[in-house]
Design a protein around this motif. Structure first.
Motif, PDB file in Angstrom:
ATOM      1  N   GLN A  18      -7.755  -1.283  -0.559  1.00 36.12           N
ATOM      2  CA  GLN A  18      -6.368  -1.429  -0.500  1.00 36.12           C
ATOM      3  C   GLN A  18      -6.182  -2.941  -1.021  1.00 36.12           C
ATOM      4  OE1 GLN A  18      -5.127  -0.864   3.666  1.00 36.12           O
ATOM      5  NE2 GLN A  18      -5.205   1.280   3.524  1.00 36.12           N
ATOM      6  N   LEU A  22     -11.612  -4.306  13.569  1.00 34.52           N
ATOM      7  CA  LEU A  22     -11.807  -5.186  12.237  1.00 34.52           C
ATOM      8  C   LEU A  22     -12.178  -6.657  13.001  1.00 34.52           C
ATOM      9  CD1 LEU A  22      -9.145  -4.202   9.647  1.00 34.52           C
ATOM     10  CD2 LEU A  22     -11.575  -3.768   9.837  1.00 34.52           C
ATOM     11  N   GLU A  59      -5.234 -11.912 -11.756  1.00 40.63           N
ATOM     12  CA  GLU A  59      -5.268 -10.729 -10.668  1.00 40.63           C
ATOM     13  C   GLU A  59      -6.044  -9.505 -11.078  1.00 40.63           C
ATOM     14  OE1 GLU A  59      -3.791 -12.109  -8.212  1.00 40.63           O
ATOM     15  OE2 GLU A  59      -2.094 -13.439  -8.670  1.00 40.63           O
ATOM     16  N   MET A  66       0.853  -1.298   0.098  1.00 45.01           N
ATOM     17  CA  MET A  66       0.004   0.002   0.069  1.00 45.01           C
ATOM     18  C   MET A  66       0.835   1.111  -0.075  1.00 45.01           C
ATOM     19  SD  MET A  66      -2.547  -1.837   2.616  1.00 45.01           S
ATOM     20  CE  MET A  66      -2.859  -3.707   2.381  1.00 45.01           C
ATOM     21  N   LYS A  87      -1.836 -15.836 -15.203  1.00 43.49           N
ATOM     22  CA  LYS A  87      -1.927 -15.529 -13.789  1.00 43.49           C
ATOM     23  C   LYS A  87      -2.241 -14.033 -13.655  1.00 43.49           C
ATOM     24  CE  LYS A  87       0.675 -15.755  -9.513  1.00 43.49           C
ATOM     25  NZ  LYS A  87       0.297 -14.364  -9.081  1.00 43.49           N
ATOM     26  N   ILE A  95       5.205   1.776   2.773  1.00 45.87           N
ATOM     27  CA  ILE A  95       3.753   1.947   2.492  1.00 45.87           C
ATOM     28  C   ILE A  95       3.454   3.333   2.591  1.00 45.87           C
ATOM     29  CG2 ILE A  95       3.330  -0.381   3.876  1.00 45.87           C
ATOM     30  CD1 ILE A  95       2.176   1.249   6.110  1.00 45.87           C
ATOM     31  N   GLU A  97      -6.684 -18.540  -6.665  1.00 50.38           N
ATOM     32  CA  GLU A  97      -5.084 -18.251  -6.101  1.00 50.38           C
ATOM     33  C   GLU A  97      -4.483 -19.578  -5.806  1.00 50.38           C
ATOM     34  OE1 GLU A  97      -3.852 -15.648  -6.074  1.00 50.38           O
ATOM     35  OE2 GLU A  97      -4.698 -13.917  -4.927  1.00 50.38           O
ATOM     36  N   GLN A 150      -6.751 -14.630   3.169  1.00 60.31           N
ATOM     37  CA  GLN A 150      -7.910 -14.727   2.318  1.00 60.31           C
ATOM     38  C   GLN A 150      -8.905 -15.724   2.958  1.00 60.31           C
ATOM     39  OE1 GLN A 150      -6.132 -12.094  -1.246  1.00 60.31           O
ATOM     40  NE2 GLN A 150      -7.037 -14.133  -1.710  1.00 60.31           N
ATOM     41  N   MET A 185       6.927  -8.781   6.272  1.00 57.52           N
ATOM     42  CA  MET A 185       5.949  -7.749   6.457  1.00 57.52           C
ATOM     43  C   MET A 185       4.611  -7.690   5.998  1.00 57.52           C
ATOM     44  SD  MET A 185       9.074  -4.790   5.421  1.00 57.52           S
ATOM     45  CE  MET A 185      10.406  -4.779   6.158  1.00 57.52           C
ATOM     46  N   TYR A 187      -1.420   0.263  -0.943  1.00 57.75           N
ATOM     47  CA  TYR A 187      -1.494  -1.059  -1.564  1.00 57.75           C
ATOM     48  C   TYR A 187      -0.522  -1.907  -1.060  1.00 57.75           C
ATOM     49  CZ  TYR A 187       1.911   0.819  -4.942  1.00 57.75           C
ATOM     50  OH  TYR A 187       2.920   1.309  -5.318  1.00 57.75           O
TER      51      TYR A 187
HETATM   52  N1  FAQ Z   1       1.246  -3.260   3.185  1.00 58.20           N
HETATM   53  O1  FAQ Z   1      -3.529  -1.585  11.672  1.00 58.20           O
HETATM   54  P1  FAQ Z   1      -3.013  -2.685  10.617  1.00 58.20           P
HETATM   55  C1  FAQ Z   1      -2.210 -10.223  -3.068  1.00 58.20           C
HETATM   56  C2  FAQ Z   1      -0.961  -0.714   6.666  1.00 58.20           C
HETATM   57  S1  FAQ Z   1      -3.554  -9.165  -2.263  1.00 58.20           S
HETATM   58  C3  FAQ Z   1       0.962  -2.046   3.155  1.00 58.20           C
HETATM   59  O2  FAQ Z   1      -2.585  -3.951  10.979  1.00 58.20           O
HETATM   60  P2  FAQ Z   1      -5.103  -3.688   9.217  1.00 58.20           P
HETATM   61  C4  FAQ Z   1      -2.766 -11.027  -4.355  1.00 58.20           C
HETATM   62  C5  FAQ Z   1      -2.661  -0.830   6.958  1.00 58.20           C
HETATM   63  O3  FAQ Z   1      -3.298  -0.682   5.835  1.00 58.20           O
HETATM   64  C6  FAQ Z   1      -2.291  -8.493  -1.000  1.00 58.20           C
HETATM   65  N2  FAQ Z   1       0.433  -1.395   4.252  1.00 58.20           N
HETATM   66  O4  FAQ Z   1      -4.165  -2.811   9.174  1.00 58.20           O
HETATM   67  C7  FAQ Z   1      -1.763 -11.160  -5.249  1.00 58.20           C
HETATM   68  C8  FAQ Z   1      -2.634   0.567   8.057  1.00 58.20           C
HETATM   69  O5  FAQ Z   1      -2.704   1.713   7.124  1.00 58.20           O
HETATM   70  P3  FAQ Z   1      -3.770   2.998   7.006  1.00 58.20           P
HETATM   71  C9  FAQ Z   1      -3.340  -7.653  -0.198  1.00 58.20           C
HETATM   72  C10 FAQ Z   1      -0.127  -2.250   5.249  1.00 58.20           C
HETATM   73  O6  FAQ Z   1      -6.042  -3.419   8.137  1.00 58.20           O
HETATM   74  C11 FAQ Z   1      -0.599 -11.939  -5.147  1.00 58.20           C
HETATM   75  C12 FAQ Z   1      -1.421   0.359   8.736  1.00 58.20           C
HETATM   76  O7  FAQ Z   1      -0.626  -0.493   7.878  1.00 58.20           O
HETATM   77  N3  FAQ Z   1      -4.063  -8.195   0.686  1.00 58.20           N
HETATM   78  O8  FAQ Z   1      -1.136 -10.156  -2.727  1.00 58.20           O
HETATM   79  C13 FAQ Z   1       0.290  -3.772   5.334  1.00 58.20           C
HETATM   80  O9  FAQ Z   1      -5.650  -4.287  10.322  1.00 58.20           O
HETATM   81  C14 FAQ Z   1       0.709 -11.957  -6.008  1.00 58.20           C
HETATM   82  C15 FAQ Z   1      -1.581  -0.487  10.319  1.00 58.20           C
HETATM   83  O10 FAQ Z   1      -2.027  -1.840   9.949  1.00 58.20           O
HETATM   84  C16 FAQ Z   1      -4.918  -7.646   1.491  1.00 58.20           C
HETATM   85  O11 FAQ Z   1      -5.162  -6.395   1.055  1.00 58.20           O
HETATM   86  C17 FAQ Z   1       0.976  -4.295   3.869  1.00 58.20           C
HETATM   87  N4  FAQ Z   1       1.273  -5.412   3.861  1.00 58.20           N
HETATM   88  O12 FAQ Z   1      -4.307  -5.163   8.796  1.00 58.20           O
HETATM   89  C18 FAQ Z   1      -1.646 -10.108  -6.249  1.00 58.20           C
HETATM   90  C19 FAQ Z   1      -5.912  -8.401   2.475  1.00 58.20           C
HETATM   91  N5  FAQ Z   1       0.045  -4.316   6.394  1.00 58.20           N
HETATM   92  O13 FAQ Z   1      -4.847   2.150   6.039  1.00 58.20           O
HETATM   93  C20 FAQ Z   1      -0.404 -10.294  -7.195  1.00 58.20           C
HETATM   94  C21 FAQ Z   1      -6.941  -7.490   3.110  1.00 58.20           C
HETATM   95  C22 FAQ Z   1      -0.720  -3.205   6.988  1.00 58.20           C
HETATM   96  O14 FAQ Z   1      -4.316   2.895   8.606  1.00 58.20           O
HETATM   97  C23 FAQ Z   1       0.353 -11.097  -7.034  1.00 58.20           C
HETATM   98  N6  FAQ Z   1      -6.459  -6.632   4.031  1.00 58.20           N
HETATM   99  N7  FAQ Z   1      -0.616  -2.143   6.372  1.00 58.20           N
HETATM  100  O15 FAQ Z   1      -3.322   3.999   6.574  1.00 58.20           O
HETATM  101  C24 FAQ Z   1      -5.912  -7.347   5.284  1.00 58.20           C
HETATM  102  O16 FAQ Z   1      -6.293  -8.345   5.661  1.00 58.20           O
HETATM  103  C25 FAQ Z   1      -5.440  -6.031   6.340  1.00 58.20           C
HETATM  104  O17 FAQ Z   1      -5.836  -4.831   5.662  1.00 58.20           O
HETATM  105  C26 FAQ Z   1      -3.963  -6.208   6.413  1.00 58.20           C
HETATM  106  C27 FAQ Z   1      -3.454  -4.960   7.522  1.00 58.20           C
HETATM  107  C28 FAQ Z   1      -3.994  -7.424   7.219  1.00 58.20           C
HETATM  108  C29 FAQ Z   1      -3.148  -6.287   5.156  1.00 58.20           C
END
Ligand code: FAQ
Length: 328
Positions: free
Chosen positions: A58, A229, A93, A1, A89, A288, A176, A154, A214, A125
């Motif tokens: 996001q 959440l 996505e 992101m 693939k 991020i 996936e 997921q 991370m 993202y």
């Molecule tokens: N990257 O309080 P938390 C994929 C941010 S899909 C960037 O712990 P939360 C498919 C967070 O937004 C991958 N930022 O947040 C694929 C927050 O910032 P904000 C994506 C991050 O929401 C594969 C701040 O840090 N999946 O890969 C990240 O409880 C291959 C504080 O964090 C999803 O989005 C990070 N890694 O937990 C495609 C799944 N982690 O918004 C192509 C849905 C945290 O306050 C090729 N999302 N932050 O400014 C979730 O499950 C949750 O939102 C988390 C973060 C687990 C990502």
């Protein structure tokens, strides 16, 4: 992101809960407790709606920007079969992004607003897509291990409370799981190949390990949103729980391939918990917030795509316009 700002127009605060109708809030929470799905026309607290928009948006942005590091290898993947697989693939996505944008739209934010927030750097993202893929092996590590991490997250959240997001996640997880097999096959090929190929895949794993750690988000003790959440079953496992599950499942598989996880402190303690070297959370914060190695490039590509596709959107949004009858 990427961007750094949050995605909300209004400030988000748990104080908002105090302004909700207590009767409606109690009924909503009882539904969540019974495991019911919340659907778009249903009453929901403002904070629930805002959090869902943030998470789903996001996630959608991650899918669409996530096509870029692997997309760079479509024309260079070794052999025709892998080129075809890589293209399929990447296409999948993009499809996931479409499903997720549609789910987010049900909450009242338009696709145009979401896209504008992505390209202006306001929305975030996933951190992992801001790193380069200098070799084919880097791309295979994404296909195997980033997809693996995404599935852990997921599969859990598909059992959550918001109907449209859960249904999108269920479908995404099925696709996936093909990506995971595709990525594993490509990694196995390198890990069991020549000395040069083994060296290449180990070097890629070394580069990606820290971003992957991370990927699951900051440690639970510093996570800002987990409590809210999880209370409303948007998130069904904490960041640390997902990270632990990923380590349980994939550290042995990495070892089976003769590869070494680049963390000398990684071990499972007597209680079964994985101990590891904390990744550099300052780097995470930088990435991020828009300062990772590829953030600017990723957004520039997306911006160009938006600009070049503007005429298509314009044409599609004028359904009343007369079609020109072809001359022949
Ligand atoms: N990257 O309080 P938390 C994929 C941010 S899909 C960037 O712990 P939360 C498919 C967070 O937004 C991958 N930022 O947040 C694929 C927050 O910032 P904000 C994506 C991050 O929401 C594969 C701040 O840090 N999946 O890969 C990240 O409880 C291959 C504080 O964090 C999803 O989005 C990070 N890694 O937990 C495609 C799944 N982690 O918004 C192509 C849905 C945290 O306050 C090729 N999302 N932050 O400014 C979730 O499950 C949750 O939102 C988390 C973060 C687990 C990502």
């Amino acid at each position: 992101m990427n961007g750094g700002g949050d995605t909300f127009e209004a400030p988000v605060s748990s104080d908002q809960e105090q302004h909700e109708d207590p009767e409606k809030l109690a009924m909503f929470e009882a539904r969540i407790a019974r495991g019911e799905k919340i659907e778009p026309p249903d009453w929901m607290p403002t904070l629930y709606r805002q959090q869902l928009i943030r998470v789903i948006e996001q996630h959608a942005h991650s899918e669409i920007i996530g096509t870029l590091p692997e997309g760079a290898w479509i024309t260079r993947a070794p052999g025709f079969r892998r080129k075809m697989g890589q293209m399929a693939k990447v296409q999948d996505e993009v499809g996931h992004a479409q499903l997720l944008y549609s789910a987010a739209e049900t909450l009242g934010k338009t696709r145009e607003e979401m896209m504008n927030d992505l390209i202006s750097g306001k929305s975030k993202y996933s951190n992992v897509f801001n790193y380069p893929t200098p070799t084919w092996a880097d791309s295979t590590v994404i296909s195997w291990l980033i997809d693996a991490g995404a599935i852990v997250n997921q599969l859990a959240n598909a059992k959550g409370s918001y109907g449209p997001y859960c249904r999108a996640l269920e479908r995404i997880c099925v696709e996936e799981s093909f990506h995971l097999k595709y990525g594993h096959d490509a990694v196995v090929h390198l890990a069991t190949g020549s000395a040069k190929q083994r060296e290449m895949i180990q070097a890629a794993l070394n580069r990606w390990w820290s971003p992957i750690m991370m990927f699951f988000g900051p440690p639970d003790k510093t996570s800002v949103h987990t409590k809210a959440l999880m209370k409303w079953k948007v998130k069904m496992a904490t960041n640390d729980e997902c990270r632990q599950q990923f380590l349980d499942m994939y550290v042995p598989k990495i070892g089976d391939l003769g590869l070494t996880v680049p963390d000398p402190n990684l071990r499972q303690n007597a209680a079964g918990t994985w101990e590891y070297t904390e990744p550099d959370w300052e780097e995470f914060k930088q990435v991020i917030n828009g300062n990772g190695p590829c953030n600017a490039e990723r957004l520039a590509v997306r911006r160009t795509a938006e600009e070049k596709g503007a005429w298509v959107r314009e044409a599609l949004l004028r359904p009343a316009a007369q079609y020109t009858t072809p001359l022949a």
